[in-house]
Design an enzyme around this catalytic site. Structure first.
Site, PDB file in Angstrom:
ATOM      1  N   LYS A  30      -9.805 -10.391  -6.476  1.00  0.00           N
ATOM      2  CA  LYS A  30     -10.895  -9.667  -6.706  1.00  0.00           C
ATOM      3  C   LYS A  30     -10.296  -8.112  -6.963  1.00  0.00           C
ATOM      4  O   LYS A  30     -11.224  -7.449  -7.897  1.00  0.00           O
ATOM      5  CB  LYS A  30     -11.916  -9.431  -5.436  1.00  0.00           C
ATOM      6  CG  LYS A  30     -11.419  -9.168  -4.316  1.00  0.00           C
ATOM      7  CD  LYS A  30     -12.541  -9.061  -3.201  1.00  0.00           C
ATOM      8  CE  LYS A  30     -12.301  -9.169  -1.806  1.00  0.00           C
ATOM      9  NZ  LYS A  30     -11.184 -10.158  -1.427  1.00  0.00           N
TER      10      LYS A  30
ATOM     11  N   LYS B 104       0.930  -1.080  -0.059  1.00  0.00           N
ATOM     12  CA  LYS B 104      -0.153   0.078  -0.030  1.00  0.00           C
ATOM     13  C   LYS B 104       0.754   1.129  -0.042  1.00  0.00           C
ATOM     14  O   LYS B 104       0.563   2.110  -0.710  1.00  0.00           O
ATOM     15  CB  LYS B 104      -0.779  -0.061   1.252  1.00  0.00           C
ATOM     16  CG  LYS B 104      -2.231   0.858   1.074  1.00  0.00           C
ATOM     17  CD  LYS B 104      -3.360   0.521   2.017  1.00  0.00           C
ATOM     18  CE  LYS B 104      -4.243   1.558   1.887  1.00  0.00           C
ATOM     19  NZ  LYS B 104      -5.587   1.185   2.321  1.00  0.00           N
TER      20      LYS B 104
ATOM     21  N   LYS C  59      -2.516 -13.874 -11.181  1.00  0.00           N
ATOM     22  CA  LYS C  59      -2.995 -14.443 -10.119  1.00  0.00           C
ATOM     23  C   LYS C  59      -4.567 -14.127  -9.956  1.00  0.00           C
ATOM     24  O   LYS C  59      -4.815 -12.940 -10.128  1.00  0.00           O
ATOM     25  CB  LYS C  59      -2.327 -13.870  -8.880  1.00  0.00           C
ATOM     26  CG  LYS C  59      -2.918 -14.662  -7.510  1.00  0.00           C
ATOM     27  CD  LYS C  59      -2.113 -14.094  -6.362  1.00  0.00           C
ATOM     28  CE  LYS C  59      -3.073 -14.777  -5.077  1.00  0.00           C
ATOM     29  NZ  LYS C  59      -2.855 -14.002  -3.701  1.00  0.00           N
TER      30      LYS C  59
HETATM   31  P1  ADP Z   1      -8.366 -11.643  -3.120  1.00  0.00           P
HETATM   32  O1  ADP Z   1      -6.974 -11.449  -3.621  1.00  0.00           O
HETATM   33  O2  ADP Z   1      -9.069 -11.688  -4.045  1.00  0.00           O
HETATM   34  O3  ADP Z   1      -8.519 -10.182  -2.532  1.00  0.00           O
HETATM   35  P2  ADP Z   1      -8.057 -12.616  -0.445  1.00  0.00           P
HETATM   36  O4  ADP Z   1      -6.522 -11.715  -0.366  1.00  0.00           O
HETATM   37  O5  ADP Z   1      -9.305 -12.180   0.485  1.00  0.00           O
HETATM   38  O6  ADP Z   1      -8.276 -12.465  -2.220  1.00  0.00           O
HETATM   39  O7  ADP Z   1      -7.573 -13.990  -0.006  1.00  0.00           O
HETATM   40  C1  ADP Z   1      -8.298 -14.782   0.770  1.00  0.00           C
HETATM   41  C2  ADP Z   1      -7.602 -16.294   1.100  1.00  0.00           C
HETATM   42  O8  ADP Z   1      -7.930 -16.722  -0.414  1.00  0.00           O
HETATM   43  C3  ADP Z   1      -6.146 -16.130   1.173  1.00  0.00           C
HETATM   44  O9  ADP Z   1      -5.854 -17.124   2.030  1.00  0.00           O
HETATM   45  C4  ADP Z   1      -5.499 -16.371  -0.069  1.00  0.00           C
HETATM   46  O10 ADP Z   1      -4.190 -16.777   0.089  1.00  0.00           O
HETATM   47  C5  ADP Z   1      -6.355 -17.043  -0.812  1.00  0.00           C
HETATM   48  N1  ADP Z   1      -6.373 -16.640  -2.383  1.00  0.00           N
HETATM   49  C6  ADP Z   1      -6.946 -15.720  -2.844  1.00  0.00           C
HETATM   50  N2  ADP Z   1      -6.595 -15.731  -4.232  1.00  0.00           N
HETATM   51  C7  ADP Z   1      -5.879 -16.892  -4.458  1.00  0.00           C
HETATM   52  C8  ADP Z   1      -5.197 -17.510  -5.709  1.00  0.00           C
HETATM   53  N3  ADP Z   1      -5.517 -16.611  -6.784  1.00  0.00           N
HETATM   54  N4  ADP Z   1      -4.724 -18.751  -5.732  1.00  0.00           N
HETATM   55  C9  ADP Z   1      -4.818 -19.169  -4.157  1.00  0.00           C
HETATM   56  N5  ADP Z   1      -5.079 -18.665  -3.137  1.00  0.00           N
HETATM   57  C10 ADP Z   1      -5.616 -17.519  -3.107  1.00  0.00           C
END
Ligand code: ADP
Ligand code: TRP
Length: 322
Positions: free
Chosen positions: A192, A110, A189
Site C-alpha cells: 500500500k 524509517k 512488490k
Molecule cells: P503493505 O506492504 O501493503 O503495508 P503489510 O506490511 O501490512 O502490507 O503486510 C501484511 C502482511 O501481508 C505481511 O505478512 C506481509 O508479509 C504480507 N504481504 C504484504 N505485501 C505482500 C506482497 N507483495 N507479497 C507477499 N506478501 C505480502
C-alpha cells in the site's frame, strides 16, 4: 500444532496480503489450536485517528471472516482486548538488547529515510514476540518480511528460558514459497506504500479497469515471451487454475498474442476467484454486531490462555509469590 498470526488493521487488504499471508491463516485454521488477531496496538504506531482505527479494526475482522476464517474453528480477537499481552511485553522488554531492535527492518528503514521513529515502532518486534509467546504458539504463518520478527521472538524467548527456566515455547515462522512476493501493478512488490495494489474486496468493474492499466512491455505480438518473468502471468497464476496457467504459459512461449487479451483473462479469473468472498464480505458488512460478538467471544478464550502463560512468566522471574 498451535498456530497464531496477527494482521494489522491499516487499510483494505490487497492481493499481496491475501496470497502472501491470509491464505495461509485460513488453510491452517484446523490446527489443534488456531489464534488470529487484529493487531490494533501495532497499528497505533501508524494510524493516529481514533475513528479510522476502530473502522479498520472492524473491517479487518470482516475481511478475515469473508475470506473463510471460521470462528468455530479458530479464535478471532482484537489484540488490545487481551491486556495480558502488554504485561508480557514489558517482561520481555527488560531482557531485550537495544542492538537487536536497532537491526530490525521497520525501524532501520524509517531511520534511513531520515524519519523520526518513536519508541512504539522501535519496540514493535517485542510486542509481536509477546503476541506469539502468550499463547504457546509453535507455528506462525506470515509473509516473508515478518520472518525477522519471528527470529527476534525466538531470541527473546530463548534467553528468558535460559535465565529463568523453560517458560516459553519457541515458535517457527511458516512462509508460503510460491507467493512469498506478489508483484504490484508496476512490477515492484505489491504494497500500500507504493500505490500499486489490487484490492481483494474491489468492485469487479473497478478492478478490471486497474488491470487494464497495468504497464506491459512493447515487444512485437509475434515474439515468444517468458511467462515466468511477466507480471500479468504471475498475477494470473494466483487466481487461475493449473490447467488455465499451462494454457497461458504455452501461449506466451509460442508468441502471437496481445497483452490486452491476457488482461481480460486475468480480470475474469480474478472476478471468479474472489466472487464468493466479495459476496460474503457484503453480508458481514450488514452484521456489525455479530462481528463484535465473535470478537468478544474470541477475546475471552484468548485471555484465558494468555493469563496462564503470563502467570508462568511472572512466577519464573519473581514478580509473583512475594
Ligand atoms: P503493505 O506492504 O501493503 O503495508 P503489510 O506490511 O501490512 O502490507 O503486510 C501484511 C502482511 O501481508 C505481511 O505478512 C506481509 O508479509 C504480507 N504481504 C504484504 N505485501 C505482500 C506482497 N507483495 N507479497 C507477499 N506478501 C505480502
Ligand atoms: N507485524 C505483523 C505484520 O505487520 C502483524 C503482527 C503483529 C503479527 N503481531 C504478530 C504477525 C504476531 C504474526 C504474529 O504483518
Amino acid at each position: 500444532m498451535r498456530v497464531l498470526s496477527g494482521i494489522q488493521p491499516t487499510g483494505r487488504p490487497h492481493w499481496g496480503n491475501y496470497f502472501g499471508a491470509i491464505i495461509q491463516y485460513i488453510a491452517l485454521q484446523d490446527a489443534e489450536q488456531a489464534y488470529y488477531f487484529i493487531a490494533n496496538l501495532h497499528a497505533l504506531t501508524t494510524v493516529r485517528d481514533k475513528s479510522l482505527l476502530r473502522q479498520y479494526s472492524l473491517d479487518a475482522a470482516r475481511d478475515l471472516l469473508a475470506l473463510g476464517l471460521d470462528p468455530h474453528r479458530a479464535v478471532l480477537f482484537v489484540q488490545s482486548d487481551v491486556p495480558e499481552v502488554s504485561e508480557l511485553c514489558w517482561i520481555l522488554l527488560t531482557g531485550t538488547p537495544m542492538g537487536l531492535l536497532e537491526r530490525c527492518h521497520a525501524f532501520k528503514d524509517k531511520k534511513a529515510k531520515g524519519l523520526i521513529a518513536d519508541a512504539g515502532l522501535f519496540t514493535y518486534p517485542v510486542l509481536q514476540a509477546a503476541d506469539i509467546l502468550a499463547y504457546d504458539s509453535d507455528t506462525v504463518p506470515v509473509g516473508e518480511d515478518q520472518v525477522q520478527h519471528i527470529e527476534v521472538c525466538r531470541d527473546l524467548a530463548g534467553s528468558f528460558n535460559h535465565q529463568f527456566g523453560e517458560v516459553f515455547v519457541l515458535p517457527k515462522a511458516k512462509v508460503l514459497d510460491n507467493s512469498a512476493r506478489v508483484p504490484g501493478t508496476d512490477g515492484e512488490k505489491m504494497s500500500k506504500s507504493y500505490n500499486n495494489t489490487l484490492a481483494v474486496f474491489e468492485d469487479a468493474k473497478a478492478q478490471r479497469k486497474q488491470i487494464m492499466r497495468i504497464a506491459t512491455d512493447s515487444r512485437p505480438m509475434e515474439d515468444p515471451k517468458d511467462p515466468a518473468s511477466d507480471i500479468l502471468f504471475m498475477l494470473y497464476s494466483l487466481v487461475a487454475s493449473e490447467r488455465e496457467c499451462e494454457e497461458l504459459a504455452a501461449m506466451y512461449r509460442h508468441g502471437g498474442f496481445g497483452y490486452g487479451d491476457v488482461k481480460k483473462k486475468l480480470a475474469e479469473s480474478a472476478e471468479a476467484f474472489f466472487a464468493d468472498a466479495r459476496s460474503r464480505r457484503n453480508d458481514w458488512e450488514s452484521r456489525p454486531d455479530d462481528v463484535r460478538d465473535i470478537l468478544r467471544a474470541g477475546a475471552a478464550q484468548a485471555r484465558t490462555k494468555a493469563a496462564q502463560v503470563l502467570a508462568r512468566a511472572q512466577e519464573a522471574c519473581g514478580l509473583k509469590g512475594i
